[in-house]
Design an enzyme around this catalytic site. Structure first.
Site: not given
Ligand code: NDP
Length: 239
Positions: A85, A147, A180
């Site tokens: 998150i 973060y 992304i």
């Molecule tokens: P999204 O917000 O699109 O998806 C987040 C995912 O994490 C969802 O599947 C959500 O589940 C799950 N999640 C969040 N909190 C919890 C929790 N407490 N327990 C279990 N599952 C949880 O994120 P992204 O796909 O963009 O990001 C994925 C990873 O990539 C993260 O670690 C992020 O920090 C990293 N990242 C992303 C970037 C970007 O630009 N998008 C850039 C750099 C890193 P649910 O659907 O149930 O809420």
């Protein structure tokens, strides 16, 4: 067919990683938090098993892992800790609860998972662990202090675990995405996204599948001699 556990598989990058391993013929279980509809959709499309599990809670992780082992028919051989998150705001305005939530979800969760799955990997004398960090863990982002700190922590976790688990032939690596196209960036308007694309040497933002491809490679036999590394998938943003 490997047994693969992926966290945060319901959306964004995690969903792309679920798709990539499923298409490679692996048996996949993924954790998600609250979004049952999105999780069910990905599960139906890929054949993977979706399990609700709040990865920021160590007891929930132990329970989730018991369910994952049952669904996989054994211990995870590949762990992809992807759930995360973000929190945007001035550090001086951040509450203790907000700080803890970001650290617990992005950093502590990776440790809880790594701690619980490593016993079986050590007994098997093989295993792959992948953490999804962020370019902000390398260079720091203004107004994303917690973060950035959590993602920087993943770098230390990756290197230390790689040294500790290397003698058991377990590799530990981190993939650090740039900007992304996922829900995490949905709050950004098109102007802000354009500015980020311009700041990226490759001139665009990335796709979830491009991060998944790097994860799949690091979990493959071709990457058997790579450990303790942080691989940027950021179009050159954090060079
Ligand atoms: P999204 O917000 O699109 O998806 C987040 C995912 O994490 C969802 O599947 C959500 O589940 C799950 N999640 C969040 N909190 C919890 C929790 N407490 N327990 C279990 N599952 C949880 O994120 P992204 O796909 O963009 O990001 C994925 C990873 O990539 C993260 O670690 C992020 O920090 C990293 N990242 C992303 C970037 C970007 O630009 N998008 C850039 C750099 C890193 P649910 O659907 O149930 O809420």
């Amino acid at each position: 067919m490997r047994k693969v556990l992926i966290t945060g598989g319901s959306r964004g990058i995690g969903a792309a990683i679920v798709r990539a391993f499923s298409e490679a013929g692996d048996r996949v279980v993924f954790f998600y938090h609250q979004n049952h509809t999105a999780a069910a959709t990905i599960a139906a499309k890929t054949g993977a098993t979706a399990i609700p599990c709040d990865v920021s809670d160590p007891d929930a992780v132990r329970e989730g892992l018991a369910a994952a082992r049952a669904a996989l028919g054994g211990e995870p051989e590949v762990l992809v800790s992807n759930a995360g998150i973000s929190h945007t705001g001035l550090s001086r305005d951040m509450t203790d609860a907000e700080w803890r939530s970001v650290l617990d979800t992005n950093l502590s969760a990776a440790f809880y998972l790594a701690r619980e799955v490593q016993g079986a990997m050590i007994r098997a004398s093989e295993g792959r662990m992948l953490f999804i960090g962020s370019m902000w863990g390398k260079v720091g982002a203004s107004c994303e202090v917690a973060y950035s700190a959590a993602k920087a922590g993943l770098r230390g976790l990756t290197m230390a675990l790689a040294k500790e688990l290397g003698p058991s032939h377990i590799t530990v690596n981190c993939v650090e995405p740039g900007v992304i196209a996922t829900d995490m960036n949905a709050h950004l308007d098109s102007k802000a996204l354009e500015a980020l694309a311009e700041e990226t040497p490759l001139g665009r933002i990335g796709a979830p599948a491009e991060v998944a491809a790097a994860v799949l490679f690091l979990a493959s036999p071709a990457a058997a001699f790579i450990t303790g590394q942080c691989l940027g998938v950021d179009g050159g943003f954090a060079i």
